[in-house]
Each structure stands twice: as C-alpha cells, then as structure tokens.
Design an enzyme around this catalytic site. Structure first.
Site, PDB file in Angstrom:
ATOM      1  N   ARG A  21       9.767   3.745  -0.284  1.00 60.53           N
ATOM      2  CA  ARG A  21       9.230   2.386  -0.124  1.00 60.53           C
ATOM      3  C   ARG A  21       9.783   1.430  -1.173  1.00 60.53           C
ATOM      4  O   ARG A  21      10.107   0.281  -0.868  1.00 60.53           O
ATOM      5  CB  ARG A  21       7.697   2.393  -0.197  1.00 60.53           C
ATOM      6  CG  ARG A  21       7.040   3.136   0.962  1.00 60.53           C
ATOM      7  CD  ARG A  21       5.564   3.337   0.720  1.00 60.53           C
ATOM      8  NE  ARG A  21       5.391   4.131  -0.489  1.00 60.53           N
ATOM      9  CZ  ARG A  21       4.327   4.091  -1.275  1.00 60.53           C
ATOM     10  NH1 ARG A  21       3.309   3.310  -0.984  1.00 60.53           N
ATOM     11  NH2 ARG A  21       4.242   4.855  -2.343  1.00 60.53           N
ATOM     12  N   ASN A  39       3.251   4.227   3.345  1.00 59.43           N
ATOM     13  CA  ASN A  39       3.203   5.625   3.736  1.00 59.43           C
ATOM     14  C   ASN A  39       2.103   5.817   4.770  1.00 59.43           C
ATOM     15  O   ASN A  39       1.059   5.162   4.705  1.00 59.43           O
ATOM     16  CB  ASN A  39       2.904   6.518   2.536  1.00 59.43           C
ATOM     17  CG  ASN A  39       4.087   6.672   1.606  1.00 59.43           C
ATOM     18  OD1 ASN A  39       5.227   6.423   1.976  1.00 59.43           O
ATOM     19  ND2 ASN A  39       3.819   7.097   0.382  1.00 59.43           N
TER      20      ASN A  39
END
Length: 92
Positions: A21, A39
């Site tokens: 990320r 996530n």
C-alpha cells in the site's frame, strides 16, 4: 492529460506485509493518481485509482508486479465513475 477515469482494483497474491500500500501511494503520487489502497481480510489489497487514462494504465502496469517482495498472482479491475479525489490515501 486525457479523460479522467477511475478503476476499482483488487490485487491477489502475497501482497500484504510487503509495503504494497505504501509503495502504491508513492507510485500514485509520481503518476498524479488519486484514490486509496487498503488491505482486505482475505489477504488481497483493494484500491480505487483515478486519473488520466494513460496514468491509470501506467499505475495498473505497476500494480501487476508491485514492490519488491510482493508476489502478484492476479489483478481484477472494474470501471467506476470518477469522484474527483484530490489525494491518494491508505485506509484501514
């Protein structure tokens, strides 16, 4: 810059615990992409990415391999209506 588009993206594979990320946010910033990454409980990373069509294609290309340490097995995409986000954020 081209037409603004937005894509919903789900990245499958070993993509959590490898900085995916955060690396995606860095890449998005370089490309002028807005949206978010987060996530999911099933081990995937979900993103929405928005920008010019060429920049979104470059971001999708990057997502297909991800950062060092990631093992991307597949990337699912679907089109969304642009929302006009002004940054790229990591959500939880």
């Amino acid at each position: 810059m081209g037409t603004m588009i937005r894509q919903h993206v789900v990245v499958h594979g070993m993509v959590q615990g490898v900085g995916f990320r955060y690396s995606a946010r860095q890449q998005a910033t370089r490309l002028g992409i807005t949206g978010f990454a987060r996530n999911q409980q099933d081990g995937t990373v979900e993103l929405e990415i928005e920008g010019g069509s060429a920049a979104v294609e470059r971001m999708l290309d990057w997502l297909r391999s991800g950062p060092r340490g990631a093992v991307v097995e597949s990337v699912d995409t679907s089109e969304l209506r642009p929302t006009g986000d002004d940054d790229f954020r990591i959500t939880f």
